[in-house]
Design a protein around this motif. Structure first.
Motif, PDB file in Angstrom:
ATOM      1  N   HIS A  38       0.614  -1.103   0.350  1.00 58.92           N
ATOM      2  CA  HIS A  38       0.281  -0.544   0.898  1.00 58.92           C
ATOM      3  C   HIS A  38       0.843   1.061  -0.330  1.00 58.92           C
ATOM      4  CE1 HIS A  38      -3.215  -1.918   0.869  1.00 58.92           C
ATOM      5  NE2 HIS A  38      -2.819  -3.039   1.450  1.00 58.92           N
ATOM      6  N   GLY A  39       0.282   2.654  -0.770  1.00 56.30           N
ATOM      7  CA  GLY A  39       1.295   3.819  -0.638  1.00 56.30           C
ATOM      8  C   GLY A  39       2.508   3.127  -1.266  1.00 56.30           C
ATOM      9  N   GLU A  40       3.382   2.596  -1.991  1.00 53.72           N
ATOM     10  CA  GLU A  40       4.441   2.113  -2.230  1.00 53.72           C
ATOM     11  C   GLU A  40       4.551   0.274  -2.952  1.00 53.72           C
ATOM     12  OE1 GLU A  40       8.550   3.408  -1.400  1.00 53.72           O
ATOM     13  OE2 GLU A  40       7.712   4.999  -0.467  1.00 53.72           O
ATOM     14  N   VAL A  41       4.267   0.568  -3.893  1.00 55.42           N
ATOM     15  CA  VAL A  41       3.705  -0.930  -4.214  1.00 55.42           C
ATOM     16  C   VAL A  41       4.186  -1.431  -5.210  1.00 55.42           C
ATOM     17  CG1 VAL A  41       0.685   0.545  -3.770  1.00 55.42           C
ATOM     18  CG2 VAL A  41       1.936  -0.128  -6.205  1.00 55.42           C
ATOM     19  N   ALA A  42       4.297  -2.693  -5.606  1.00 55.15           N
ATOM     20  CA  ALA A  42       5.103  -3.909  -6.672  1.00 55.15           C
ATOM     21  C   ALA A  42       3.545  -4.091  -6.984  1.00 55.15           C
ATOM     22  CB  ALA A  42       5.919  -4.172  -6.324  1.00 55.15           C
ATOM     23  N   VAL A  43       3.972  -3.949  -9.029  1.00 54.29           N
ATOM     24  CA  VAL A  43       2.862  -4.686  -9.551  1.00 54.29           C
ATOM     25  C   VAL A  43       3.397  -6.171 -10.767  1.00 54.29           C
ATOM     26  CG1 VAL A  43       1.561  -4.636 -11.885  1.00 54.29           C
ATOM     27  CG2 VAL A  43       1.669  -2.445 -10.594  1.00 54.29           C
ATOM     28  N   LEU A  50      -2.997  -4.737 -23.650  1.00 53.38           N
ATOM     29  CA  LEU A  50      -4.356  -3.579 -23.911  1.00 53.38           C
ATOM     30  C   LEU A  50      -3.988  -2.799 -23.018  1.00 53.38           C
ATOM     31  CD1 LEU A  50      -6.474  -6.849 -23.066  1.00 53.38           C
ATOM     32  CD2 LEU A  50      -6.249  -6.098 -25.270  1.00 53.38           C
ATOM     33  N   SER A  51      -4.816  -1.823 -23.332  1.00 58.17           N
ATOM     34  CA  SER A  51      -5.064  -0.328 -22.577  1.00 58.17           C
ATOM     35  C   SER A  51      -5.486  -0.172 -21.904  1.00 58.17           C
ATOM     36  CB  SER A  51      -5.426   1.253 -24.027  1.00 58.17           C
ATOM     37  OG  SER A  51      -5.999   0.442 -24.359  1.00 58.17           O
ATOM     38  N   GLU A  52      -6.923  -0.463 -21.857  1.00 56.69           N
ATOM     39  CA  GLU A  52      -8.015  -0.894 -20.924  1.00 56.69           C
ATOM     40  C   GLU A  52      -7.451  -0.919 -19.626  1.00 56.69           C
ATOM     41  OE1 GLU A  52     -10.934  -2.808 -22.695  1.00 56.69           O
ATOM     42  OE2 GLU A  52     -10.502  -4.980 -21.269  1.00 56.69           O
ATOM     43  N   HIS A  53      -6.330  -2.285 -19.607  1.00 57.66           N
ATOM     44  CA  HIS A  53      -5.802  -2.744 -18.357  1.00 57.66           C
ATOM     45  C   HIS A  53      -4.987  -1.743 -17.960  1.00 57.66           C
ATOM     46  CE1 HIS A  53      -5.074  -5.911 -15.727  1.00 57.66           C
ATOM     47  NE2 HIS A  53      -3.741  -6.146 -15.901  1.00 57.66           N
ATOM     48  N   VAL A  54      -3.931  -1.499 -18.544  1.00 56.57           N
ATOM     49  CA  VAL A  54      -3.104  -0.569 -17.923  1.00 56.57           C
ATOM     50  C   VAL A  54      -4.193   0.080 -17.377  1.00 56.57           C
ATOM     51  CG1 VAL A  54      -0.984   0.709 -18.750  1.00 56.57           C
ATOM     52  CG2 VAL A  54      -1.117  -1.261 -20.481  1.00 56.57           C
ATOM     53  N   ASP A  55      -4.664   1.074 -18.103  1.00 55.98           N
ATOM     54  CA  ASP A  55      -5.794   2.018 -17.169  1.00 55.98           C
ATOM     55  C   ASP A  55      -5.905   1.435 -15.801  1.00 55.98           C
ATOM     56  OD1 ASP A  55      -4.787   3.777 -19.566  1.00 55.98           O
ATOM     57  OD2 ASP A  55      -6.830   3.417 -20.445  1.00 55.98           O
ATOM     58  N   ALA A  56      -7.433   0.042 -15.626  1.00 55.65           N
ATOM     59  CA  ALA A  56      -7.060  -0.004 -14.986  1.00 55.65           C
ATOM     60  C   ALA A  56      -6.283  -0.729 -13.384  1.00 55.65           C
ATOM     61  CB  ALA A  56      -7.827  -1.583 -15.208  1.00 55.65           C
ATOM     62  N   ILE A  57      -4.826  -0.525 -14.435  1.00 52.02           N
ATOM     63  CA  ILE A  57      -4.304  -1.351 -12.767  1.00 52.02           C
ATOM     64  C   ILE A  57      -3.299   0.264 -12.721  1.00 52.02           C
ATOM     65  CG2 ILE A  57      -1.777  -1.323 -12.345  1.00 52.02           C
ATOM     66  CD1 ILE A  57      -1.598  -3.140 -15.011  1.00 52.02           C
ATOM     67  N   LEU A  58      -3.390   1.407 -13.717  1.00 54.44           N
ATOM     68  CA  LEU A  58      -2.795   2.944 -12.859  1.00 54.44           C
ATOM     69  C   LEU A  58      -4.675   3.472 -12.238  1.00 54.44           C
ATOM     70  CD1 LEU A  58      -1.838   4.430 -16.545  1.00 54.44           C
ATOM     71  CD2 LEU A  58      -0.480   3.575 -14.078  1.00 54.44           C
ATOM     72  N   ALA A  59      -5.583   2.469 -12.670  1.00 55.33           N
ATOM     73  CA  ALA A  59      -7.040   3.561 -11.608  1.00 55.33           C
ATOM     74  C   ALA A  59      -6.436   2.918  -9.736  1.00 55.33           C
ATOM     75  CB  ALA A  59      -8.032   3.053 -12.116  1.00 55.33           C
ATOM     76  N   ALA A  60      -6.349   1.445 -10.374  1.00 51.13           N
ATOM     77  CA  ALA A  60      -6.461   0.358  -8.921  1.00 51.13           C
ATOM     78  C   ALA A  60      -5.179   1.479  -7.649  1.00 51.13           C
ATOM     79  CB  ALA A  60      -5.401  -0.987  -9.221  1.00 51.13           C
ATOM     80  N   THR A  61      -4.172   2.029  -8.734  1.00 50.10           N
ATOM     81  CA  THR A  61      -3.521   2.383  -7.784  1.00 50.10           C
ATOM     82  C   THR A  61      -3.177   3.827  -7.951  1.00 50.10           C
ATOM     83  OG1 THR A  61      -1.910   2.256  -9.846  1.00 50.10           O
ATOM     84  CG2 THR A  61      -1.676   0.263  -8.358  1.00 50.10           C
ATOM     85  N   SER A  62      -4.250   4.717  -8.161  1.00 51.97           N
ATOM     86  CA  SER A  62      -4.771   6.025  -8.134  1.00 51.97           C
ATOM     87  C   SER A  62      -3.898   6.485  -6.384  1.00 51.97           C
ATOM     88  CB  SER A  62      -6.300   6.392  -8.721  1.00 51.97           C
ATOM     89  OG  SER A  62      -6.457   7.566  -8.111  1.00 51.97           O
ATOM     90  N   GLY A  63      -3.126   7.272  -6.253  1.00 54.14           N
ATOM     91  CA  GLY A  63      -2.370   8.095  -4.872  1.00 54.14           C
ATOM     92  C   GLY A  63      -1.488   6.862  -5.030  1.00 54.14           C
ATOM     93  N   GLU A  64      -1.126   6.190  -5.124  1.00 52.44           N
ATOM     94  CA  GLU A  64       0.222   5.034  -4.785  1.00 52.44           C
ATOM     95  C   GLU A  64       1.449   5.469  -5.432  1.00 52.44           C
ATOM     96  OE1 GLU A  64      -1.787   1.297  -2.806  1.00 52.44           O
ATOM     97  OE2 GLU A  64      -2.640   1.331  -4.251  1.00 52.44           O
ATOM     98  N   ARG A  65       2.588   5.123  -5.028  1.00 48.19           N
ATOM     99  CA  ARG A  65       3.025   4.922  -6.077  1.00 48.19           C
ATOM    100  C   ARG A  65       3.545   3.034  -6.688  1.00 48.19           C
ATOM    101  NH1 ARG A  65       8.660   6.844  -6.204  1.00 48.19           N
ATOM    102  NH2 ARG A  65       9.676   5.593  -4.261  1.00 48.19           N
ATOM    103  N   ILE A  66       3.942   3.119  -7.729  1.00 46.09           N
ATOM    104  CA  ILE A  66       4.092   2.409  -7.909  1.00 46.09           C
ATOM    105  C   ILE A  66       5.929   2.255  -8.581  1.00 46.09           C
ATOM    106  CG2 ILE A  66       4.155   0.017 -10.034  1.00 46.09           C
ATOM    107  CD1 ILE A  66       2.013   0.695 -10.884  1.00 46.09           C
ATOM    108  N   VAL A  67       6.661   1.611  -7.711  1.00 53.07           N
ATOM    109  CA  VAL A  67       7.713   1.192  -7.689  1.00 53.07           C
ATOM    110  C   VAL A  67       8.217   0.450  -8.204  1.00 53.07           C
ATOM    111  CG1 VAL A  67       7.815   2.515  -5.448  1.00 53.07           C
ATOM    112  CG2 VAL A  67       8.262   0.342  -5.134  1.00 53.07           C
ATOM    113  N   ALA A  68       7.537  -1.070  -8.229  1.00 52.44           N
ATOM    114  CA  ALA A  68       8.368  -2.270  -9.293  1.00 52.44           C
ATOM    115  C   ALA A  68       7.268  -2.776 -10.148  1.00 52.44           C
ATOM    116  CB  ALA A  68       9.462  -3.109  -8.470  1.00 52.44           C
ATOM    117  N   ILE A  69       8.146  -2.811 -11.079  1.00 50.55           N
ATOM    118  CA  ILE A  69       7.039  -3.549 -12.773  1.00 50.55           C
ATOM    119  C   ILE A  69       7.495  -5.136 -12.572  1.00 50.55           C
ATOM    120  CG2 ILE A  69       6.117  -3.804 -14.697  1.00 50.55           C
ATOM    121  CD1 ILE A  69       6.271  -0.625 -14.543  1.00 50.55           C
TER     122      ILE A  69
END
Ligand SMILES: [Zn+2]
Length: 277
Positions: A38-43, A50-69
């Motif tokens: 939470h907050g600083e997350v890994a994916v 699929l751009s809709e899936h990338v958008d869904a990941i960004l929406a699910a982590t909105s307000g957080e920072r993805i630190v690693a893929i």
């Protein structure tokens, strides 16, 4: 799917999953991208391009920072979204090694050749964030570059396509390797994970029981093949029809034969395979 599952689900206090819209005979309900922390997350396993899936990941982590893929392997339903997600977030891509086609044509079309990791993780390498650690567990077999990721804080293992609750893993030569796959199952038997989060299908509780079943399933198939060859040399398509398997299972029979060959039990003569006395 008549009854689509929710896009984002919490499967553990530390783990959410985001379902991609790529259901098929090979992906079940679709690829599941896991978000850890939470907050600083890994994916883990950003999924298909699929751009809709990338958008869904960004929406699910909105307000957080993805630190690693992180990517478990480079089949096209797992890693292609890494590039667009990195472009959107600046997060580094890490995990499995890329697979380089030896002659430019030797690999199935199922591989993602655009995958370009910033950091390749070897067995035992780990990264961490607030309240979470992810440790690479090398599990070749389904593909030569497959990694699982352990999350010790949850006694969990992200099992990718190595172990899934809904179906056995597909092992297709030349990159897929049955001997390596079985050794990687055996490796998991030596661990004490309490739950697996596979890339397709529901979480697996009592995972050791499932791993033992899968090893038994492969041993049984190997026994069938050896019994058939005991009747005389024969081709893969003859064996596939004797075992009443789908034609596509020929690749899996070949994977078993190559493993038996490596162990000196069988040999090929043209189209036919025979027991080595
Ligand atoms: Zn795969």
């Amino acid at each position: 799917m008549a009854d689509p599952r929710p896009l984002v689900e919490t499967v553990h206090p530390l783990v959410r999953r985001v379902l991609a819209h790529n259901p098929s005979a090979f992906t079940y309900t679709g690829t599941q991208t896991h978000v850890v922390g939470h907050g600083e997350v890994a994916v883990i396993d950003p999924g298909p391009d699929l751009s809709e899936h990338v958008d869904a990941i960004l929406a699910a982590t909105s307000g957080e920072r993805i630190v690693a893929i992180l990517c478990t392997h480079t089949h096209r339903d797992h890693s292609p979204a890494a590039g667009p997600l990195k472009a959107a977030t600046g997060a580094p891509v890490m995990g499995c090694a890329p697979i380089l086609a030896r002659d430019g044509s030797g690999l199935e079309a199922g591989f993602d050749h655009s995958y370009a990791p910033d950091r390749i993780m070897a067995d035992g390498d780990s990264i961490s964030g607030p309240g979470w650690t992810l440790e690479a567990v090398a599990t070749p077999g389904h593909t030569s570059n497959h990694l699982c990721f352990a999350l010790p804080e949850a006694r969990a293992l992200f099992s990718g396509d190595h172990v899934m609750g809904w179906a056995t893993s597909v092992v297709i030569p030349p990159d897929g390797n049955m001997g390596a796959y079985i050794a990687s199952l055996d490796k998991l038997m030596g661990r004490e994970d309490e739950v697996y989060f596979p890339a397709h299908g529901d979480p697996v509780t009592r995972p050791q029981r499932l791993v033992r079943l899968m090893m038994g399933h492969r041993k049984q198939r190997e026994g069938q093949i050896l019994r058939l060859l005991g009747e005389g040399p024969q081709s893969i398509s003859q064996m596939v029809s004797s075992m009443r398997l789908q034609k596509a299972a020929g690749a899996s029979v070949l994977a078993h034969l190559l493993d038996l060959d490596a162990r000196g039990r069988v040999a090929a003569e043209g189209e036919a395979w025979r027991l080595v006395a």
